[in-house]
Design an enzyme around this catalytic site. Structure first.
Site, PDB file in Angstrom:
ATOM      1  N   ASP A 100     -76.972  60.845 -39.213  1.00 43.54           N
ATOM      2  CA  ASP A 100     -77.994  59.954 -39.754  1.00 43.54           C
ATOM      3  C   ASP A 100     -78.626  60.472 -41.038  1.00 43.54           C
ATOM      4  O   ASP A 100     -79.735  60.093 -41.387  1.00 43.54           O
ATOM      5  CB  ASP A 100     -79.093  59.749 -38.703  1.00 43.54           C
ATOM      6  CG  ASP A 100     -79.591  61.070 -38.112  1.00 43.54           C
ATOM      7  OD1 ASP A 100     -79.491  62.115 -38.798  1.00 43.54           O
ATOM      8  OD2 ASP A 100     -80.065  61.063 -36.960  1.00 43.54           O
ATOM      9  N   GLU A 122     -71.063  60.710 -33.704  1.00 43.09           N
ATOM     10  CA  GLU A 122     -72.427  60.607 -33.177  1.00 43.09           C
ATOM     11  C   GLU A 122     -73.020  59.240 -33.500  1.00 43.09           C
ATOM     12  O   GLU A 122     -74.164  59.108 -33.911  1.00 43.09           O
ATOM     13  CB  GLU A 122     -73.321  61.734 -33.709  1.00 43.09           C
ATOM     14  CG  GLU A 122     -74.525  62.010 -32.815  1.00 43.09           C
ATOM     15  CD  GLU A 122     -75.344  63.206 -33.260  1.00 43.09           C
ATOM     16  OE1 GLU A 122     -75.040  64.324 -32.806  1.00 43.09           O
ATOM     17  OE2 GLU A 122     -76.279  63.026 -34.056  1.00 43.09           O
ATOM     18  N   GLU A 136     -84.044  58.790 -40.860  1.00 42.03           N
ATOM     19  CA  GLU A 136     -82.793  58.868 -40.104  1.00 42.03           C
ATOM     20  C   GLU A 136     -82.511  57.631 -39.256  1.00 42.03           C
ATOM     21  O   GLU A 136     -81.357  57.202 -39.129  1.00 42.03           O
ATOM     22  CB  GLU A 136     -82.798  60.120 -39.218  1.00 42.03           C
ATOM     23  CG  GLU A 136     -82.623  61.416 -39.984  1.00 42.03           C
ATOM     24  CD  GLU A 136     -83.903  61.957 -40.589  1.00 42.03           C
ATOM     25  OE1 GLU A 136     -83.869  63.058 -41.168  1.00 42.03           O
ATOM     26  OE2 GLU A 136     -84.961  61.275 -40.470  1.00 42.03           O
ATOM     27  N   HIS A 212     -89.951  70.816 -38.671  1.00 47.47           N
ATOM     28  CA  HIS A 212     -89.700  70.519 -40.084  1.00 47.47           C
ATOM     29  C   HIS A 212     -89.726  69.037 -40.419  1.00 47.47           C
ATOM     30  O   HIS A 212     -89.691  68.673 -41.587  1.00 47.47           O
ATOM     31  CB  HIS A 212     -88.328  71.066 -40.490  1.00 47.47           C
ATOM     32  CG  HIS A 212     -87.186  70.294 -39.882  1.00 47.47           C
ATOM     33  ND1 HIS A 212     -86.789  70.461 -38.575  1.00 47.47           N
ATOM     34  CD2 HIS A 212     -86.371  69.343 -40.411  1.00 47.47           C
ATOM     35  CE1 HIS A 212     -85.778  69.648 -38.317  1.00 47.47           C
ATOM     36  NE2 HIS A 212     -85.505  68.958 -39.401  1.00 47.47           N
ATOM     37  N   ARG A 214     -90.223  65.199 -41.452  1.00 51.26           N
ATOM     38  CA  ARG A 214     -91.138  64.562 -42.402  1.00 51.26           C
ATOM     39  C   ARG A 214     -92.350  63.958 -41.712  1.00 51.26           C
ATOM     40  O   ARG A 214     -93.468  64.048 -42.205  1.00 51.26           O
ATOM     41  CB  ARG A 214     -90.408  63.449 -43.180  1.00 51.26           C
ATOM     42  CG  ARG A 214     -89.460  63.950 -44.245  1.00 51.26           C
ATOM     43  CD  ARG A 214     -88.690  62.788 -44.862  1.00 51.26           C
ATOM     44  NE  ARG A 214     -87.764  63.272 -45.877  1.00 51.26           N
ATOM     45  CZ  ARG A 214     -88.021  63.325 -47.171  1.00 51.26           C
ATOM     46  NH1 ARG A 214     -89.181  62.898 -47.622  1.00 51.26           N
ATOM     47  NH2 ARG A 214     -87.125  63.780 -48.024  1.00 51.26           N
ATOM     48  N   HIS A 245     -88.773  76.361 -42.421  1.00 54.83           N
ATOM     49  CA  HIS A 245     -88.078  75.494 -43.365  1.00 54.83           C
ATOM     50  C   HIS A 245     -88.619  75.754 -44.768  1.00 54.83           C
ATOM     51  O   HIS A 245     -89.831  75.918 -44.960  1.00 54.83           O
ATOM     52  CB  HIS A 245     -88.305  74.031 -42.978  1.00 54.83           C
ATOM     53  CG  HIS A 245     -87.371  73.069 -43.644  1.00 54.83           C
ATOM     54  ND1 HIS A 245     -87.539  72.658 -44.941  1.00 54.83           N
ATOM     55  CD2 HIS A 245     -86.253  72.453 -43.191  1.00 54.83           C
ATOM     56  CE1 HIS A 245     -86.574  71.817 -45.261  1.00 54.83           C
ATOM     57  NE2 HIS A 245     -85.772  71.681 -44.215  1.00 54.83           N
TER      58      HIS A 245
END
Length: 397
Positions: A100, A122, A136, A212, A214, A245
């Site tokens: 994604d 996937e 995603e 990490h 967003r 990250h």
């Protein structure tokens, strides 16, 4: 006369993609029928190369080596231009994309524009919330209609695709290739980096924290780090390893809140061998990562998911993970329950991995064989024995 090998492009952008596509690349190479070409978009080229190296693989083809614009639109337009030029110059029979990411979405789009069939490894994961995870959830919904081959990791993912009117004849349930990857590496001897080995003391309980996403930038990240600090203060025998990250939206918060705590070790992103070794050693994992939700059951470590919603409900329904959000009090309460009640933790160790048996890559290659020869994708003879199909639903807090 030797049969000409079919050229298949495998597009990789991020480290998780490299990890999950590595078993597919190796399975294709082990077949005499295919010449797989591993392409790196440039999204995380160094991390991707490092992950491929753990599997004895490499890629010399990097589509975009430098960005002036790291925005989503800037990355997407750069990948589209570069990949379109590559496919015009070096046409392939099939393009394989994963998951994604921006790379996966643009890879499917570029191949579609060139009328090259696309296979989605996937396929079918859904949170049913376009804001979580962002971007995603939108990417994977946009990829699947462009694909001729849909490699669903679970029966639930297959059901999601059918609910969206995907052609059932284009879908095969394979299991998740991350299980293949972990099976390959988990038994390999690993000499942890000295600073990790020194920090992980035998008498202490180790917690791995990764965050990490967003949607967790800002206030949620502060809540996660604040809860971690409270737990580190409350339980003197805990040791936290936190791979940080590099994005400043993450690293600045993590270092500000946790950087001076003696029981918290902040490290750069771990190579995959080290990550698997730390996951195996951990008493508990706290994460907002999608991949680690799948990897934790592979190594038998309970996981608390720092999200509002998960597109991998199997980990929750299987009892090996709990969806707890990002609130400080909730994180502290859920972690404390597991730390203080060994029976509660024991119940979260899965008897059976909900994500597969380590043979997903072989099923993907078999399905490609059947597709090339105009045969069914082999749903009838699929030896991947998941539970009977379950109606899709969102797992959320």
């Amino acid at each position: 006369m030797k049969q000409e090998q079919s050229k298949i492009a495998i597009l990789i952008g991020t480290r998780p993609e490299a990890i999950k596509m590595a078993p597919v690349v190796k399975a294709l190479r082990n077949s005499q029928h295919y010449a797989p070409q591993v392409l790196l978009s440039g999204q995380q080229k160094d991390l991707s190369r490092s992950a491929l190296k753990a599997f004895g693989l490499e890629s010399k083809d990097v589509l975009v080596r430098h960005f002036d614009d790291y925005s989503l639109s800037g990355q997407a337009s750069g990948y589209l231009d570069a990949l379109s030029a590559y496919l015009k110059a070096q046409p392939v029979e099939l393009m394989l994309v994963h998951g994604d990411t921006t790379t996966g979405f643009i890879g499917a789009l570029a191949a579609f524009y060139q009328q090259i069939p696309v296979g989605h490894v996937e396929a079918g994961l859904r949170s049913n919330d376009l804001e979580n995870p962002f971007p995603e959830e939108a990417h994977r919904r946009l990829i699947d209609p462009l694909c001729r081959l849909l490699f669903a990791p679970t029966q639930r993912a297959r059901h999601n695709l059918i609910n969206e009117n995907a052609n059932p004849n284009h879908i095969i349930v394979t299991g998740n290739t991350v299980v293949d990857a972990v099976h390959e590496l988990a038994t390999s001897p690993v000499d942890l980096q000295k600073h990790l080995a020194d920090f992980i003391q035998p008498a202490c309980r180790l917690i791995l924290l990764t965050a990490h996403r967003r949607e967790n930038w800002g206030a949620p990240m502060k809540e996660i780090c604040g809860a971690t600090r409270t737990l580190a203060d409350r339980y003197s025998n805990l040791r936290f390893i936190v791979p940080v990250h590099p994005n400043p939206n993450v690293s600045s918060t993590v270092h500000a809140i946790l950087g001076d705590h003696p029981h918290v070790l902040l490290v750069p992103p771990l190579n995959y061998m080290d990550l698997i070794a730390v996951m195996r050693r951990a008493y508990l994992i706290l994460t907002d990562s999608g991949g680690i939700q799948e990897e934790a059951p592979c190594v038998g470590t309970p996981v608390l998911i720092l999200r509002k919603v998960t597109e991998r409900p199997e980990v929750v329904e299987g009892g090996c993970g709990r969806l707890i959000g990002t609130g400080r009090d909730d994180i502290i309460a859920q972690a404390s329950t597991i730390l203080e009640d060994p029976v509660s933790r024991e119940r979260m160790i899965p008897e059976r991995n909900p994500f597969g048996d380590g043979k997903a890559a072989l099923r993907i290659v078999r399905a490609i064989d059947n597709w090339r020869h105009h045969r069914p994708l082999d749903m009838e003879n699929n030896d991947f024995t998941f539970d009977p199909e379950i109606p899709g639903k969102t797992i959320s807090q």
